[in-house]
Design an enzyme around this catalytic site. Structure first.
Site, PDB file in Angstrom:
ATOM      1  N   ASP A  76       0.853  -1.196   0.000  1.00 44.01           N
ATOM      2  CA  ASP A  76       0.000   0.000   0.000  1.00 44.01           C
ATOM      3  C   ASP A  76       0.889   1.247   0.000  1.00 44.01           C
ATOM      4  O   ASP A  76       0.959   1.976   0.983  1.00 44.01           O
ATOM      5  CB  ASP A  76      -0.908  -0.016   1.250  1.00 44.01           C
ATOM      6  CG  ASP A  76      -1.937   1.103   1.239  1.00 44.01           C
ATOM      7  OD1 ASP A  76      -2.001   1.851   0.249  1.00 44.01           O
ATOM      8  OD2 ASP A  76      -2.681   1.231   2.233  1.00 44.01           O
ATOM      9  N   CYS A 129      -3.363   4.585  -3.936  1.00 40.55           N
ATOM     10  CA  CYS A 129      -4.157   5.819  -3.955  1.00 40.55           C
ATOM     11  C   CYS A 129      -3.805   6.606  -5.211  1.00 40.55           C
ATOM     12  O   CYS A 129      -4.278   7.722  -5.399  1.00 40.55           O
ATOM     13  CB  CYS A 129      -3.917   6.637  -2.696  1.00 40.55           C
ATOM     14  SG  CYS A 129      -2.187   6.943  -2.378  1.00 40.55           S
TER      15      CYS A 129
END
Ligand SMILES: C[S@@+](CC[C@H](N)C(=O)[O-])C[C@H]1O[C@@H](n2cnc3c(N)ncnc32)[C@H](O)[C@@H]1O
Length: 484
Positions: free
Chosen positions: A414, A441
């Protein structure tokens, strides 16, 4: 040397009027100029299909031009009136949420085709995960004070005490937030004007960005959806501090919000740079507590002003559930094994996974020491065993721990917006894991990394999109890669 061919469509600096016809990843509107020489593409950020806009050409090449938006001359027929104050942080709030989803999905899949070279990405698409709250979903906001405001009627900068957000496209000019923006806590934002009046009445100066002076800089607010409490951090310079009564300010907040006030912190920040100030400088507790508690998927997390925490916690539950679903697809590969949780932040994913697996050791790595300290604390509070956390750069960590090569079956990734550094990605590939659950993201960098992973023999098995930030151009992706 051959002369550069003159662009037959636009010139740099030219102001054009153009109809936006399409939406490109990252919130760029696409317009097209057609003339006898053919068709030419123009990108205008923060615009929508159907809008007629006035924009200035900033950069142009043979194939396309990048423009800056001046103004929207005609809205798109899709846009609807909203009862909220328009802010730069929610450029698409007037577009119905279904339409936002449609644009996000289409432009993200395009990206995987173009940059990731995954021609059949549609066949891998699993789910578009919606945010449970479309409005009022954020748990943190930073409001800035400014000595320069903007008069919308006169269309000019004015000397004014403002508290709110920067005017779109400027670094020096503030714009008052007078009421609910639809993104954060409505009760709080409807009182922001009163807080501004209180601060202005002290006679102390707000921050003047060009002069780099002033007293009031930021008001940062964190909210817990579990307890409905608010934690405040007032950021000021040290200059004039003796003239400001911080205890009285805390009393005023309690007068406005009563028991909802968890605490007030004060940060002194004398740095002249205008970056996010909430975490730098000397911080002191003035009133109440310095933390709030949030709950995610049944686990409790203590959040201080400095900790990283997902901004839309209700949607983060959905994001994490998707990550866990992909990781547990092959439960045998998780139970009785070691899972690496790389770029683990405060270790949320690892803790949730550990609570659902049996006899699994989870090794979390993040470069930020305070995040790792929070991760250890949270694991202790939630009584979860089998977790190890390391504060280190992922690349360095993997070099120093060759014992993991060929021993790991599942890796959770992540990374931050920049994606994974190429050298680090090589080391991750060398671990030779069976599956990677890669959360991002910034799908643009994830699509870039996808190409590398495919060269190394991984294929995309599934991909989901998670709408963590409605009304913005942001989208989060969860991709399950498996060794071919
Ligand atoms: C998107 S956040 C991860 C959030 C985390 N999974 C969570 O849910 O709480 C990205 C993390 O990458 C970390 N990071 C950035 N560069 C890094 C590096 N080179 N090595 C290790 N961690 C890094 C950041 O500190 C940040 O916590």
């Amino acid at each position: 040397m051959p002369r550069r061919e003159r662009n037959k469509f636009v010139k740099r600096g030219q102001v054009i009027e153009i109809l936006i016809e399409d939406y490109a990843f990252g919130g760029k509107g696409i317009g097209r100029i057609r003339n006898e020489h053919g068709e030419f593409v123009v990108f205008v950020p923060n615009t929508l299909p159907g809008q007629l806009v006035k924009a200035q050409v900033k950069k142009s090449s043979k194939k396309y031009a990048e423009c800056k938006l001046f103004e929207v001359l005609k809205p798109s027929e899709d846009e609807v009136e909203m009862p909220y104050q328009d802010i730069p942080g929610a450029p698409y709030i007037q577009l119905p949420i279904e339409k936002q989803h449609e644009y996000k999905k289409k432009s993200t899949l395009e990206l995987f085709k173009r940059i990731g070279k995954v021609a059949d990405i549609e066949t891998k698409f699993d789910e578009f995960v919606k945010s449970p709250n479309t409005f009022h979903y954020r748990n943190k906001m930073e409001y800035g004070f400014s000595a320069i405001g903007y008069n919308r009627e006169l269309k000019t900068d004015v000397d004014e005490f403002t508290l709110g957000f920067k005017k779109r496209g400027t670094w020096w000019c503030g714009d008052n937030l007078n009421r609910d923006s639809g993104l954060f806590d409505a009760e709080f934002e409807n009182h922001l004007k009163a807080i501004r009046t209180y601060c202005e009445a002290t006679g102390l100066d707000p921050w003047h960005a060009p002069k780099k002076e002033g007293f009031f800089r930021y008001l940062v607010v964190r909210k817990s959806y579990k307890t409905n409490k608010l934690l405040f951090n007032l950021v000021t310079t040290s200059h004039d501090l003796s003239a400001f009564d911080l205890n009285k300010f805390a009393d005023y907040l309690v007068e406005l919000f009563g028991e909802r006030v968890a605490g007030l912190l004060h940060t002194i920040n004398d740095e002249v740079g205008d970056r996010t100030i909430a975490t730098t400088g000397q911080i002191q507790l003035i009133y109440g507590e310095d933390k709030i508690v949030e709950e995610l998927l049944g686990l409790n997390f203590e959040i201080s002003m400095k900790s990283f925490f997902q901004t839309n916690p209700k949607c983060a539950e959905k994001l994490y559930s998707k990550v866990i679903e992909y990781a547990l697809e092959n439960k045998e590969a998780i139970d009785n094994s070691i899972v690496l949780d790389l770029f683990c932040g405060t270790g949320t994913i690892g803790q949730i996974l550990a609570s659902r697996a049996s006899n699994t050791k989870i090794v979390g790595v993040d470069i930020v020491l305070s995040a790792i300290e929070d991760a250890k604390e949270n694991a202790k509070r939630n009584n979860i065993e089998g977790l190890e956390f390391y504060a280190a750069d992922v690349g360095k960590f993997l070099t120093e721990h060759p014992e993991f090569n060929n021993k790991i079956r599942t890796i959770i990734l992540d990374p931050a917006r920049a994606g994974i550094a190429p050298k680090t990605l090589k080391k991750i590939i060398k671990l030779n894991a069976d599956r990677l659950v890669y959360v991002s993201c910034n799908p643009a960098t994830q699509a870039r990394d996808t190409e590398q992973l495919m060269h190394a023999g991984y294929v995309i098995k599934k991909l989901s999109l998670v709408d963590q930030f409605p009304h913005t151009a942001h989208i989060e992706t969860v991709v399950l890669f498996e060794k071919n």
